[in-house]
Design a protein around this motif. Structure first.
Motif, PDB file in Angstrom:
ATOM      1  N   SER A 218      30.480  14.603  12.875  1.00 51.75           N
ATOM      2  CA  SER A 218      30.516  16.082  13.000  1.00 51.75           C
ATOM      3  C   SER A 218      29.513  16.490  14.036  1.00 51.75           C
ATOM      4  CB  SER A 218      30.295  16.850  11.671  1.00 51.75           C
ATOM      5  OG  SER A 218      29.038  16.439  11.071  1.00 51.75           O
TER       6      SER A 218
ATOM      7  N   TYR B 114      28.781  26.945  14.792  1.00 49.70           N
ATOM      8  CA  TYR B 114      29.929  25.972  14.181  1.00 49.70           C
ATOM      9  C   TYR B 114      29.044  24.579  13.677  1.00 49.70           C
ATOM     10  CZ  TYR B 114      33.539  22.658  14.616  1.00 49.70           C
ATOM     11  OH  TYR B 114      34.514  21.656  13.939  1.00 49.70           O
TER      12      TYR B 114
ATOM     13  N   GLU C 135      35.288  19.088  15.292  1.00 48.86           N
ATOM     14  CA  GLU C 135      35.741  19.359  16.513  1.00 48.86           C
ATOM     15  C   GLU C 135      34.656  19.342  17.525  1.00 48.86           C
ATOM     16  OE1 GLU C 135      38.928  19.563  16.989  1.00 48.86           O
ATOM     17  OE2 GLU C 135      39.458  19.423  14.879  1.00 48.86           O
TER      18      GLU C 135
ATOM     19  N   GLN D  44      35.145  20.761  20.586  1.00 47.08           N
ATOM     20  CA  GLN D  44      35.160  21.990  21.247  1.00 47.08           C
ATOM     21  C   GLN D  44      35.213  23.438  20.255  1.00 47.08           C
ATOM     22  OE1 GLN D  44      38.260  22.387  24.312  1.00 47.08           O
ATOM     23  NE2 GLN D  44      38.854  20.144  23.768  1.00 47.08           N
ATOM     24  N   TYR D  45      34.741  24.347  20.764  1.00 46.59           N
ATOM     25  CA  TYR D  45      34.576  25.403  19.805  1.00 46.59           C
ATOM     26  C   TYR D  45      34.637  26.702  20.746  1.00 46.59           C
ATOM     27  CZ  TYR D  45      33.248  28.901  16.290  1.00 46.59           C
ATOM     28  OH  TYR D  45      33.146  29.980  15.701  1.00 46.59           O
TER      29      TYR D  45
ATOM     30  N   VAL E 211      33.196  30.277  21.019  1.00 46.32           N
ATOM     31  CA  VAL E 211      32.370  31.297  20.477  1.00 46.32           C
ATOM     32  C   VAL E 211      32.894  32.662  20.752  1.00 46.32           C
ATOM     33  CG1 VAL E 211      30.228  32.172  20.415  1.00 46.32           C
ATOM     34  CG2 VAL E 211      30.330  29.724  20.716  1.00 46.32           C
TER      35      VAL E 211
END
Length: 85
Positions: free
Chosen positions: A6, A31, A35, A37-38, A40
């Motif tokens: 994570s 986050y 994943e 990628q995130y 925002v």
């Protein structure tokens, strides 16, 4: 090779690099999850934000060290799905 389980992404308002007295109190999680990628959301245009990330390997009990902080500024208005077009 490490199997990353994570990631943890944090954001601080403004450019807090080199301001140790602001670092601990200004960063907050945006986050935590698997994943890499995130997106925002709700960032204000022309406002600097400082980001940092760390990870947790599979089977590890704690988080890795924080990455070097990176400052970003967006010129785009906030994304809004329900806003009139």
């Amino acid at each position: 090779m490490v199997d990353v389980h994570s990631f943890r992404l944090q954001l601080a308002y403004g450019d807090v690099r080199g301001q140790d007295h602001l670092v601990a109190s200004n960063f907050h999680d945006v986050y935590v999850g698997p994943e890499s990628q995130y997106l925002v959301r709700d960032l204000q245009p022309n406002v600097p934000y400082t980001f940092r990330v760390c990870c947790r390997a599979e089977g590890a009990s704690g988080w890795s060290a924080w990455s070097l902080p990176r400052v970003a500024v967006t010129l785009q208005p906030p994304f809004c799905e329900s806003c009139p077009k």
